[in-house]
Structures are given as C-alpha cells and as structure tokens.
Design an enzyme around this catalytic site. Sequence first.
Site, PDB file in Angstrom:
ATOM      1  N   TYR A  45       2.541  30.334-100.353  1.00  0.00           N
ATOM      2  CA  TYR A  45       3.332  29.769 -99.718  1.00  0.00           C
ATOM      3  C   TYR A  45       4.309  29.481 -99.823  1.00  0.00           C
ATOM      4  CZ  TYR A  45      -0.223  26.134-102.921  1.00  0.00           C
ATOM      5  OH  TYR A  45      -1.268  25.928-103.032  1.00  0.00           O
ATOM      6  N   GLY A  52      -1.586   4.581 -97.352  1.00  0.00           N
ATOM      7  CA  GLY A  52      -1.734   3.378 -96.158  1.00  0.00           C
ATOM      8  C   GLY A  52      -1.049   3.158 -94.895  1.00  0.00           C
ATOM      9  N   LYS A  53      -0.810   4.831 -95.099  1.00  0.00           N
ATOM     10  CA  LYS A  53       1.102   4.517 -93.897  1.00  0.00           C
ATOM     11  C   LYS A  53       0.652   4.269 -92.462  1.00  0.00           C
ATOM     12  CE  LYS A  53       2.258   9.052 -94.612  1.00  0.00           C
ATOM     13  NZ  LYS A  53       3.345   9.914 -95.140  1.00  0.00           N
ATOM     14  N   GLY A  64      -1.647  12.253 -97.426  1.00  0.00           N
ATOM     15  CA  GLY A  64      -1.126  11.188 -96.916  1.00  0.00           C
ATOM     16  C   GLY A  64      -1.752   9.996 -96.298  1.00  0.00           C
TER      17      GLY A  64
HETATM   18  N1  LIG Z   1      -5.931  25.301-103.837  1.00  0.00           N
HETATM   19  C1  LIG Z   1      -6.080  25.275-102.546  1.00  0.00           C
HETATM   20  O1  LIG Z   1      -6.383  25.793-101.482  1.00  0.00           O
HETATM   21  C2  LIG Z   1      -4.240  24.537-102.469  1.00  0.00           C
HETATM   22  C3  LIG Z   1      -4.863  23.325-100.692  1.00  0.00           C
HETATM   23  C4  LIG Z   1      -3.711  22.413-100.306  1.00  0.00           C
HETATM   24  C5  LIG Z   1      -2.820  22.102-101.351  1.00  0.00           C
HETATM   25  N2  LIG Z   1      -3.267  22.587-102.570  1.00  0.00           N
HETATM   26  C6  LIG Z   1      -2.193  22.157-103.701  1.00  0.00           C
HETATM   27  O2  LIG Z   1      -2.177  20.720-104.142  1.00  0.00           O
HETATM   28  C7  LIG Z   1      -0.913  20.415-103.571  1.00  0.00           C
HETATM   29  C8  LIG Z   1      -1.056  18.511-102.923  1.00  0.00           C
HETATM   30  O3  LIG Z   1      -1.533  18.822-102.256  1.00  0.00           O
HETATM   31  P1  LIG Z   1      -2.150  17.708-100.564  1.00  0.00           P
HETATM   32  O4  LIG Z   1       0.108  18.274-100.324  1.00  0.00           O
HETATM   33  O5  LIG Z   1      -2.586  18.439 -99.991  1.00  0.00           O
HETATM   34  O6  LIG Z   1      -1.657  16.816-101.477  1.00  0.00           O
HETATM   35  P2  LIG Z   1      -1.452  14.897-100.814  1.00  0.00           P
HETATM   36  O7  LIG Z   1      -0.943  14.254-101.828  1.00  0.00           O
HETATM   37  O8  LIG Z   1      -3.191  14.820-100.580  1.00  0.00           O
HETATM   38  O9  LIG Z   1      -0.423  14.968 -99.705  1.00  0.00           O
HETATM   39  C9  LIG Z   1       0.561  15.329 -99.943  1.00  0.00           C
HETATM   40  C10 LIG Z   1       0.901  14.614 -98.483  1.00  0.00           C
HETATM   41  O10 LIG Z   1       1.142  13.313 -98.092  1.00  0.00           O
HETATM   42  C11 LIG Z   1       2.507  12.812 -97.299  1.00  0.00           C
HETATM   43  N3  LIG Z   1       2.748  11.670 -98.770  1.00  0.00           N
HETATM   44  C12 LIG Z   1       2.531  12.047-100.072  1.00  0.00           C
HETATM   45  N4  LIG Z   1       3.038  10.592-101.252  1.00  0.00           N
HETATM   46  C13 LIG Z   1       2.793  10.016-100.240  1.00  0.00           C
HETATM   47  C14 LIG Z   1       4.042   8.571-100.080  1.00  0.00           C
HETATM   48  N5  LIG Z   1       3.939   8.173-101.681  1.00  0.00           N
HETATM   49  N6  LIG Z   1       3.827   8.102 -99.431  1.00  0.00           N
HETATM   50  C15 LIG Z   1       3.749   8.354 -98.173  1.00  0.00           C
HETATM   51  N7  LIG Z   1       3.342   9.584 -97.905  1.00  0.00           N
HETATM   52  C16 LIG Z   1       3.346  10.408 -99.276  1.00  0.00           C
HETATM   53  C17 LIG Z   1       3.442  13.512 -97.385  1.00  0.00           C
HETATM   54  O11 LIG Z   1       3.452  14.118 -96.281  1.00  0.00           O
HETATM   55  P3  LIG Z   1       4.165  13.267 -95.230  1.00  0.00           P
HETATM   56  O12 LIG Z   1       5.334  12.796 -96.090  1.00  0.00           O
HETATM   57  O13 LIG Z   1       4.106  15.063 -94.153  1.00  0.00           O
HETATM   58  O14 LIG Z   1       3.132  12.715 -94.599  1.00  0.00           O
HETATM   59  C18 LIG Z   1       2.776  14.606 -98.851  1.00  0.00           C
HETATM   60  O15 LIG Z   1       3.456  16.077 -97.990  1.00  0.00           O
HETATM   61  C19 LIG Z   1      -0.281  21.016-102.851  1.00  0.00           C
HETATM   62  O16 LIG Z   1       1.327  21.491-102.875  1.00  0.00           O
HETATM   63  C20 LIG Z   1      -0.413  22.742-103.756  1.00  0.00           C
HETATM   64  O17 LIG Z   1       0.136  23.049-104.650  1.00  0.00           O
HETATM   65  C21 LIG Z   1      -3.951  23.940-102.578  1.00  0.00           C
END
Ligand SMILES: NC(=O)c1ccc[n+]([C@@H]2O[C@H](COP(=O)([O-])OP(=O)(O)OC[C@H]3O[C@@H](n4cnc5c(N)ncnc54)[C@H](OP(=O)(O)O)[C@@H]3O)[C@@H](O)[C@H]2O)c1
Length: 330
Positions: free
Chosen positions: A62, A226-227, A222
């Site tokens: 990361y 709902g955005k 994201g």
């Molecule tokens: N093991 C693996 O292969 C793997 C793969 C992926 C992730 N992960 C882990 O899982 C964690 C979470 O994954 P993810 O980032 O994909 O999770 P996610 O919660 O599905 O997506 C997070 C993204 O959604 C948007 N977001 C989150 N909360 C929001 C809110 N309340 N309102 C509006 N937009 C919001 C933001 O992006 P924007 O603002 O840019 O839209 C944020 O970066 C990672 O940080 C990592 O530690 C692991």
Amino acid sequence: MDLDYVPLGRTGLRVSELAFGTWRFGRETPEGTTEIGQGRAYDLLDAYEAHGGRFIDTADVYGGGKSERWIGNWLDERDREDFVIASKVYWPTRDDDPNGGGLNRKHLRRQIDRILERLDTDYVDVLYTHRFDDDTPVEEFVRTLNEFVEAGKVNYLGTSTHVPNAWKVAKANEIARRKGYEPFKLAQPRYNLIDRETEGPYLDMCREYDVGTVPWSPLAQGFLTGKYERDADLPEDSTASEGDRWQDHYLTAENFDVLDVVREVAGEVGATPAQVAIAYLSHHDAVTAPIIGARTTEQLEENIGAAAVSLSDDQFRRLSAAKGGPFDEV
Ligand SMILES: NC(=O)c1ccc[n+]([C@@H]2O[C@H](COP(=O)([O-])OP(=O)(O)OC[C@H]3O[C@@H](n4cnc5c(N)ncnc54)[C@H](OP(=O)(O)O)[C@@H]3O)[C@@H](O)[C@H]2O)c1
C-alpha cells in the site's frame, strides 16, 4: 459513538467491530497526485482512534510501503499494545526479480522483516497472504508462515484470496493440521451487498474451518453510499470510480435496484445507505469485522456510525435478497 470489541473469528483476540483500511494512504494516482497524504492519513487514524477504533488493516504494497511507515510513525506516540495491526504479503516488491513476489520462502522472509521495520514493531497481530501463489508448493509457504508465528513475528495467519480458491485454503489448513503448523484463521475476501461471490462454498469453507471473515470493500468502493445516481454524471469528488471497469461492474440497472432496497431500509432505521450496507455485514453470522475505507474524516465518521445501526431479521433478509441468489442466515 464508540466501537465495541468483538472476537476475531475463532481466535482468542478481540478487535474493534469495524477495522480501518489504509489502502489509499500514499497511493499515487495516474495523474501523479497522492490520494491520501501523510497529514490526512494521521487525521483519519486520529478520528478512528477517537471512536475507540483499534484494528488497522494495511499491506506491504500500500502506497509502496508508505501506509505501513506512516502507521508506524503514528504509533510512535501511542502504546502499540493497544492496537491490532494486520498486514499482507504477496505482490511483487522488486522490479525484475523473479523471487521478488509471491509466497516463496525467500520473498516471505525478506518481506516480514521489512514490514516490521516500517511499522516499527516487533510483531504484527495478523499476517495475510494477499493472494494465493500456485507456483510455490503449499507446504513451503505454510511452513515458512508457521516459522513467523513460532518466532513471535506474527500472531495469527490470514489469507486474502479469490473465491474460486476456497479449496486451496482448505488444503493449506489440512496440511497445517497434519504437521501441527498454525492454520489460516482469517480470510479477507471482497464482500458487500453487490459483490456476493463469497456466499456459498467460500463462506461454507470459512465456517467449516473456523476461519473468521474480514471483508473488504463493504461499500462496493463507494457505490453503496448512494452518491452515484442512475443516468447521471459521476460526482466530482469521487476517486474510486475512475476507469471503465469500475463503472461497467457497479453502475448497472441491477445494482441500482439493490441500492433502492438499501435506501428503503436506511429510511426505516434513520441511517444513511452507507451505514446500512456496513451494518448488513456486521449482522452477518460469518463476518467478524468489515474493513471500512474512507478518503475523508467526514466519510469515516459516517461509516463508523454504522456500528449504531440495528437491523431487524426482516430488514436483513430483504437486503440479502435484493440481488437474488444465495441467501445467508442472519
Ligand atoms: N485484500 C485485498 O485484496 C483488499 C482489496 C481492497 C481493499 N482492501 C482493504 O479494505 C479496505 C477498504 O476497501 P475499500 O476502500 O474498497 O472500501 P469501500 O468502503 O468499499 O470503499 C471506500 C471508498 O468509498 C468512498 N466512500 C467511503 N465512505 C464513504 C462515504 N461515507 N460517503 C461517500 N463516499 C464514501 C471513498 O472513495 P471516494 O470518495 O473516492 O469515492 C472511499 O475511499 C482497504 O483500505 C484495504 O485495507 C483489501
């Protein structure tokens, strides 16, 4: 809103009910900007900690190592023992080096020391294999990972693997059982109300082998906030949705129908769609602790609020059935 502690799968360890993911710390965009810089990374960690959050998810790749290093620096002013830190290993970390990636012994031994050095700690609580390595014999990496546990560099082993590989995790755990090695006690798959491939044999394997599930992308990167609206332009402040592949995968008529159900339940319980989507996973019998991601502290605050959301059995079932397909128990 303070986060509670829950057991980490079938281990004796207790962790915050929502883990905080740091994938975007130090991550460079194709345009050359950093998605989450060091200052904001500390603000996010501070906000998570202020709500009682103690379960941090990172990986050796990361931000090219910045995520681990910044977490290590941030921990300098805290008691490391208060936190449960999970990292991962697998992806290549050395250009043009045929042994610079995967789960071969050379790479694993090199990486564990680099992970500990960057995090400035003697041990990680959880080490995941970031993917499965079909080119390394299972016996080789199971034994090497067991060495890390024996040496006190790692407390628990996990695997973040793709769903068709469920049988490979089972095989690795059978080998570990026969040899008296530490098995994988955690799995980190993608799992959310849109991406449902984990249901069925993969979760069955997790239940059968007492493997706790720590899902990533609880908000479908994201989409489930709902955005995004049907037939509308993408919001300007979103980075997750860059690229056609994301859009083709998530912005479909079927997925917007799922989102309608999430919005409906959100209205019923007085929560936001994001909170309902995260709460769905927290209510799931096979899930230990979803990993929430956030780019801003406002997003993080909203997502942590999911811990206060209570869903009825009927609401859980409606959410579960929104995409059709297999149906998991509450
Ligand atoms: N093991 C693996 O292969 C793997 C793969 C992926 C992730 N992960 C882990 O899982 C964690 C979470 O994954 P993810 O980032 O994909 O999770 P996610 O919660 O599905 O997506 C997070 C993204 O959604 C948007 N977001 C989150 N909360 C929001 C809110 N309340 N309102 C509006 N937009 C919001 C933001 O992006 P924007 O603002 O840019 O839209 C944020 O970066 C990672 O940080 C990592 O530690 C692991």
